[in-house]
Design an enzyme around this catalytic site. Structure first.
Site, mmCIF file in Angstrom:
data_model
loop_
_atom_site.group_PDB
_atom_site.id
_atom_site.type_symbol
_atom_site.label_atom_id
_atom_site.label_comp_id
_atom_site.label_asym_id
_atom_site.label_seq_id
_atom_site.Cartn_x
_atom_site.Cartn_y
_atom_site.Cartn_z
ATOM 1 C CG ASP A 183 0.680 -3.970 4.267
ATOM 2 O OD1 ASP A 183 1.407 -4.978 4.110
ATOM 3 O OD2 ASP A 183 0.257 -3.276 3.323
ATOM 4 C CG HIS A 185 4.165 -2.617 1.947
ATOM 5 N ND1 HIS A 185 4.932 -1.908 1.053
ATOM 6 C CD2 HIS A 185 2.884 -2.419 1.561
ATOM 7 C CE1 HIS A 185 4.159 -1.306 0.169
ATOM 8 N NE2 HIS A 185 2.906 -1.600 0.455
ATOM 9 C CD GLU A 209 -2.093 -6.410 3.086
ATOM 10 O OE1 GLU A 209 -1.714 -5.832 2.049
ATOM 11 O OE2 GLU A 209 -3.132 -6.096 3.699
ATOM 12 C CD GLU A 235 -0.029 -5.921 -1.540
ATOM 13 O OE1 GLU A 235 0.452 -4.903 -2.062
ATOM 14 O OE2 GLU A 235 -0.464 -5.950 -0.371
ATOM 15 C CG HIS A 285 -4.273 -5.324 -2.631
ATOM 16 N ND1 HIS A 285 -3.767 -4.711 -3.760
ATOM 17 C CD2 HIS A 285 -3.592 -4.799 -1.587
ATOM 18 C CE1 HIS A 285 -2.822 -3.870 -3.414
ATOM 19 N NE2 HIS A 285 -2.688 -3.895 -2.103
#
Length: 382
Positions: A183, A185, A209, A235, A285
């Site tokens: 991730d 992020h 991700e 997400e 998610h």
């Protein structure tokens, strides 16, 4: 049947539950929240209640459209999260009235189990390795890890090497006995994402991700063209209209709508169908609570392209409450071999311990995500 009352409960660690009551005594539960903005979503829920009190809860599609379209300004994380939790609760009521789980109301099962993965916190390799070992003992073999710490818009090779070193040590420790996604992020700028993804390729992560922020989605197809690693995102997209642009542009292999952020079950089922038409897989998610997880599972079990389900058991955010602390029927969420089975009880299939919810809501913390800064004191993406 008419809706008579809507109550919200802010809860540790960073959740909010919603209860819809009816004049026939049937109650539905939902989980509307934006992590770090629970009070704002709570206000939106109560504003939307004006459209709901006195209405028939079985008219889910109509109520969804009213909540979405009755306001001139629409969409975005706050409104769509409020709608999401309300929508979950309405499906919960419908299932209880008809004595059927939500997946049954949506056409029945397309699979008998769904693979779960667990988030592993920590930035130091030793901490991540210890976390994986602990989770493997309870049956997990698929994980998601931080892909890096904060990076500058253009950063040095030492920062890249540090991120790659963590991943290299994890792959060396476990070989191919585990799978893991990374991730980013949204911490990584497009130029640095290009560099970092290339350096990570030898370690064959399951996916990367949020390689860049959702507002930089035009880079998804460009990054995808330069790597064999599947890219995942979603997400921070909040409606089928947000996802439409990403699907049309290409580049994303795994779509990750959040059932508590993207309009709930009604909207996310449509998003799943859109993704299938583009040969894009679904992995909802879910770093949140049990109601959000239950909603995800119902979508997973009716969506052909669902491949993975995130869950928050043992996640480092869970300070003050664990995933199933407010659930009476904990056994229904048991995993076998790292897989969830369908929830079989009517509605969402979650039996909430309301007395415990009320007690813990009295002193719920106002969770905030960390504020990071770069070496020059400018704000960094968390």
């Amino acid at each position: 049947m008419k809706i008579t009352k809507i109550t919200t409960y802010r809860l540790p660690p960073r959740w909010m539950f919603l209860k819809i009551e009816t004049d026939e005594g049937v109650v539905g539960w939902g989980e509307p929240v934006i992590e770090g903005r629970a009070r704002t979503v709570e206000a939106a829920v109560h504003e939307l209640s004006d459209y709901l009190i006195g209405q028939d809860p079985s008219r889910i599609n109509d109520l969804w459209q009213v909540m979405y379209r009755a306001g001139f300004y629409r969409g975005g994380p706050i409104l769509m999260s409020a709608i999401a939790g309300i929508d979950q609760a309405l499906w919960d009521i419908k299932g209880k009235v008809l004595n059927a789980p939500v997946w049954q109301l949506m056409g029945g099962l397309v699979r008998d189990k769904i693979k779960a993965y667990s988030w592993v916190g920590g930035d130091r390799p030793a901490d991540v390795i210890d976390g994986i070992k602990t989770l493997r003992e309870i049956g997990f073999d698929t994980f998601k890890l931080n892909g890096c710490e904060e990076l500058g818009l253009i950063d040095n090779s030492r920062a890249v090497d540090a991120a790659v070193n963590t991943v290299a040590q994890i792959r060396e420790a476990f070989g191919n006995q585990i799978e893991f996604g990374l991730d980013f992020h949204g911490r990584v700028s497009a130029p640095m994402a290009k560099v970092l993804i290339k350096e990570l390729e030898p370690y064959r992560p399951l996916f990367i991700e949020e390689p860049v922020l959702a507002e930089q989605a035009e880079y998804y197809p460009k990054l995808a063209a330069q790597t064999h690693i599947p890219l995942a995102a979603g997400e921070r997209m909040f409606s089928r209209f947000d996802f439409k642009r990403v699907l049309e542009a290409g580049g994303i292999s795994i779509l990750q709508p959040d059932l508590s952020h993207a309009g709930g079950i009604t909207e996310c089922y449509k998003i799943a169908g859109m993704a299938e038409a583009y040969d894009v897989t679904l992995a909802p998610h879910c770093p949140l609570g049990p109601i959000a997880l239950a909603a995800c599972l119902h979508i997973d079990f009716v969506s052909y392209n669902a491949v993975l389900q995130e869950q928050s058991m043992g996640i480092h955010y869970n300070k003050g409450a664990e995933l199933l602390d407010f659930v009476k029927n904990k056994e229904d969420f048991s995993m076998v071999g790292g897989f969830f089975k369908p929830l079989m009880k009517p509605g969402l299939g979650v039996e909430i311990d309301e007395a415990k919810v009320i007690e813990f809501s009295k002193n719920a913390p106002d969770w905030r995500n960390p504020l990071w800064r770069h070496e020059d004191n400018s704000v960094a993406e968390w």
